[in-house]
Design a protein around this motif. Structure first.
Motif, short mmCIF file in Angstrom:
data_model
loop_
_atom_site.label_atom_id
_atom_site.label_comp_id
_atom_site.label_asym_id
_atom_site.label_seq_id
_atom_site.Cartn_x
_atom_site.Cartn_y
_atom_site.Cartn_z
N LEU A 277 0.84 -1.19 0.00
CA LEU A 277 0.00 0.00 0.00
C LEU A 277 0.88 1.25 0.00
O LEU A 277 1.99 1.24 0.56
CB LEU A 277 -0.88 0.04 1.25
CG LEU A 277 -1.90 -1.09 1.45
CD1 LEU A 277 -2.51 -0.98 2.85
CD2 LEU A 277 -2.99 -1.02 0.40
N GLU A 281 -2.69 5.27 1.29
CA GLU A 281 -3.64 4.14 1.30
C GLU A 281 -3.64 3.46 2.65
O GLU A 281 -4.71 3.10 3.18
CB GLU A 281 -3.27 3.16 0.20
CG GLU A 281 -3.59 3.66 -1.20
CD GLU A 281 -3.02 2.77 -2.30
OE1 GLU A 281 -3.50 2.84 -3.45
OE2 GLU A 281 -2.06 2.01 -2.01
N PHE A 282 -2.46 3.27 3.22
CA PHE A 282 -2.39 2.65 4.55
C PHE A 282 -3.09 3.50 5.58
O PHE A 282 -3.87 3.01 6.39
CB PHE A 282 -0.93 2.43 4.97
CG PHE A 282 -0.80 1.91 6.37
CD1 PHE A 282 -0.97 0.56 6.66
CD2 PHE A 282 -0.55 2.78 7.43
CE1 PHE A 282 -0.89 0.09 7.96
CE2 PHE A 282 -0.46 2.32 8.74
CZ PHE A 282 -0.62 0.97 9.00
N ASN A 284 -5.53 5.46 5.23
CA ASN A 284 -6.98 5.42 5.03
C ASN A 284 -7.60 4.08 5.46
O ASN A 284 -8.82 3.98 5.58
CB ASN A 284 -7.33 5.69 3.58
CG ASN A 284 -7.04 7.13 3.18
OD1 ASN A 284 -7.02 8.03 4.03
ND2 ASN A 284 -6.80 7.37 1.89
N THR A 285 -6.76 3.08 5.70
CA THR A 285 -7.29 1.76 6.12
C THR A 285 -7.46 1.66 7.62
O THR A 285 -8.16 0.77 8.09
CB THR A 285 -6.39 0.60 5.66
OG1 THR A 285 -5.11 0.71 6.33
CG2 THR A 285 -6.19 0.60 4.16
N ARG A 287 -8.55 3.04 11.47
CA ARG A 287 -9.64 3.87 11.99
C ARG A 287 -9.09 5.08 12.72
O ARG A 287 -7.95 5.14 13.14
CB ARG A 287 -10.51 3.06 12.93
CG ARG A 287 -9.87 2.54 14.19
CD ARG A 287 -10.86 1.74 14.98
NE ARG A 287 -10.31 1.34 16.27
CZ ARG A 287 -11.00 0.66 17.18
NH1 ARG A 287 -12.25 0.30 16.92
NH2 ARG A 287 -10.45 0.33 18.32
#
Length: 287
Positions: A277, A281-282, A284-285, A287
């Motif tokens: 990622l 991207e990481f 956004n994964t 919480r």
């Protein structure tokens, strides 16, 4: 923008006498500190022992199942949070390195290698027949903490160390590398890595600091960790990047700079190669 908190012992302990040492049952702990179920870090050492219930405990992006007998030991800086069943019971201990080392003098908390993150999991599971070996120390800690006896802190610290000894014995049975002849070098490598990983990424630097050849350093890492020295360094760098990326008050290019990468494009390619990622991207994964 979300920032993940770092808690000190004082966030939990309101006792001025024991400001660097917190002990509680897990039930009582959650009543006053429900915020610990959200992702956070500690600047102190943390031990949690579960005697009932179930759930999931995430430590530095690894998932662990919680069950009766689960014991977790975390060192300062590790990110963690959990999802727990309503019937969970157990014990929580939080203490500072300074308090422990000052009290025990020649003995240092780092002598217990189960607190090291580089080659030990933060989890041990005590089987049903093993629980009576360790739970009485937790019960006595709670009992002592609720009284006001002379030498109270002395007794509590010695009970804590009795727990450490029981854990160390089980680690010795569970993880054979604890007594390996290379273990001293691995521990020294870890200390150097913690000090320099942001600026020094080449294994040759650490081999020189350890007064051994690069070939020997790789032999040690392969024997103990089943990794090359480069992979060990990379894993530590990636862990720190992940920890920083989930603090969304930091821009991604700031994260790159803080771990020693001035070239953002190279940093992004490096992270994606290791994780699959991009840094964004990481981020956004989680919480």
């Amino acid at each position: 923008m979300k920032k993940y908190p770092i808690y000190s012992v004082q966030n939990f302990s309101c006792n001025d006498i024991h400001r660097d040492f917190y002990v509680n049952t897990f039930t009582e702990h959650l009543k006053n500190h429900s915020f610990v179920e959200e992702p956070h870090r500690h600047d102190s050492y943390l031990m949690v022992f579960f005697t009932k219930g179930s759930g999931q405990h995430e430590v530095d992006f690894d998932q662990f199942e919680i069950k009766r007998g689960s014991l977790f030991v975390l060192q300062p800086g590790q990110m963690h949070h959990w999802s727990l069943s309503k019937d969970v019971e157990g014990f929580v201990i939080i203490f500072s390195q300074e308090l422990y080392n000052l009290y025990f003098g020649q003995k240092n908390i780092n002598d217990y290698n189960f607190y090291h993150s580089i080659h030990n999991r933060p989890e041990l599971v005590f089987e049903e027949k093993e629980i009576p070996k360790i739970q009485p120390y937790f019960d006595l800690l709670i009992q002592e903490n609720n009284q006001n006896n002379k030498y109270q802190l002395d007794k509590m610290l010695n009970l804590l160390d009795s727990i450490h000894i029981e854990i160390a014995r089980k680690y010795g049975e569970t993880y054979s590398h604890q007594t390996h002849s290379y273990n001293i070098k691995i521990n020294k490598f870890e200390s150097l890595l913690e000090e320099y990983f942001r600026t020094e990424k080449l294994p040759s630097f650490y081999a020189e600091k350890l007064n051994i050849t690069l070939k020997h350093l790789n032999r040690i890492c392969n024997e103990i960790l089943q990794k090359t020295a480069t992979e060990v360094i990379t894993d530590r760098v990636i862990l720190e990047i992940k920890r920083m990326l989930i603090d969304k008050q930091l821009a991604v290019n700031e994260v790159a700079f803080k771990v020693g990468y001035e070239d953002y494009s190279y940093f992004s390619r490096f992270f994606k190669k290791q994780t699959g990622l991009s840094p964004t991207e990481f981020r956004n994964t989680v919480r």
